[in-house]
Design a protein around this motif. Structure first.
Motif, mmCIF file in Angstrom:
data_model
loop_
_atom_site.group_PDB
_atom_site.id
_atom_site.type_symbol
_atom_site.label_atom_id
_atom_site.label_comp_id
_atom_site.label_asym_id
_atom_site.label_seq_id
_atom_site.Cartn_x
_atom_site.Cartn_y
_atom_site.Cartn_z
ATOM 1 N N TYR A 1 -7.054 6.695 -10.867
ATOM 2 C CA TYR A 1 -6.847 5.990 -12.131
ATOM 3 C C TYR A 1 -6.167 6.898 -13.128
ATOM 4 C CZ TYR A 1 -11.572 7.930 -13.288
ATOM 5 O OH TYR A 1 -12.667 8.712 -13.480
ATOM 6 N N SER B 1 -5.588 1.803 -15.844
ATOM 7 C CA SER B 1 -5.424 1.094 -14.582
ATOM 8 C C SER B 1 -5.935 1.970 -13.445
ATOM 9 C CB SER B 1 -3.945 0.745 -14.372
ATOM 10 O OG SER B 1 -3.801 -0.147 -13.295
ATOM 11 N N SER C 1 -8.939 0.526 -8.058
ATOM 12 C CA SER C 1 -9.985 -0.485 -8.011
ATOM 13 C C SER C 1 -9.918 -1.312 -9.291
ATOM 14 C CB SER C 1 -11.370 0.164 -7.911
ATOM 15 O OG SER C 1 -12.369 -0.819 -8.074
ATOM 16 N N PRO C 2 -9.614 -2.600 -9.189
ATOM 17 C CA PRO C 2 -9.563 -3.434 -10.391
ATOM 18 C C PRO C 2 -10.863 -3.397 -11.206
ATOM 19 C CG PRO C 2 -8.602 -4.605 -8.546
ATOM 20 C CD PRO C 2 -9.231 -3.352 -7.987
ATOM 21 N N ASP D 1 -10.324 -1.055 -14.038
ATOM 22 C CA ASP D 1 -9.301 -1.337 -15.048
ATOM 23 C C ASP D 1 -9.982 -1.587 -16.392
ATOM 24 O OD1 ASP D 1 -7.389 -1.122 -13.079
ATOM 25 O OD2 ASP D 1 -6.892 -3.261 -13.025
#
Length: 148
Positions: free
Chosen positions: A83, A102, A105-106, A109
């Motif tokens: 990230y 970002s 892994s969403p 986010d």
């Protein structure tokens, strides 16, 4: 003369704020996770943490047991976590706070990740705030050495 140089070097390290001391590129030496049951696992093989002087962070970890396959380089093969974003330093609590823009892994986010920091010369240990996973809560503990 060399003793005087060493004394000046040591005093400089003591007087620098944590924000100045953590700036740089760090290479993972040990990436572990403390599980809810008290066990510790070491899933991470390599990684980097980059903290710049303007407050930007880039972080990535590569897992130990990634399959050796030929794949599309645009689709990561895990375990992998990366990230980027910004960070702040709380000098009084020796804490870094990452504001993730970002991630691979969403779920990360927009996350805020707090890291307790212990710094000793060119060694940095970060203990992250708990992370909820499908396998239960973990506490990431990463040990880094300053990249040369």
């Amino acid at each position: 003369m060399s003793h005087l140089w060493w004394l000046c070097f040591a005093l400089d390290k003591l007087t620098k704020p944590l924000k100045q001391q953590v700036v740089g590129t760090w290479t993972l030496t040990s990436g572990s996770e403390k599980l809810a049951n008290g066990k510790t696992v070491v899933p991470w093989a390599s990684g980097n943490l980059m903290l710049d002087s303007t407050g930007h962070v880039a972080f990535f970890l590569m897992g130990k047991d990634r399959p050796k396959t030929v794949a599309n380089p645009r689709v990561p093969i895990g375990p992998v976590l990366a990230y980027y974003g910004t960070y702040t330093v709380d000098e009084s609590t020796s804490t870094l706070t990452y504001n993730v823009e970002s991630s691979t892994s969403p779920a990360f986010d927009g996350a805020v990740r707090k890291q307790k920091v212990v710094l000793s010369g060119d060694k940095l240990t970060t203990t992250g705030s708990p992370v909820k996973t499908s396998d239960g809560e973990i506490i990431p503990i990463n040990e880094w050495k300053r990249a040369k």
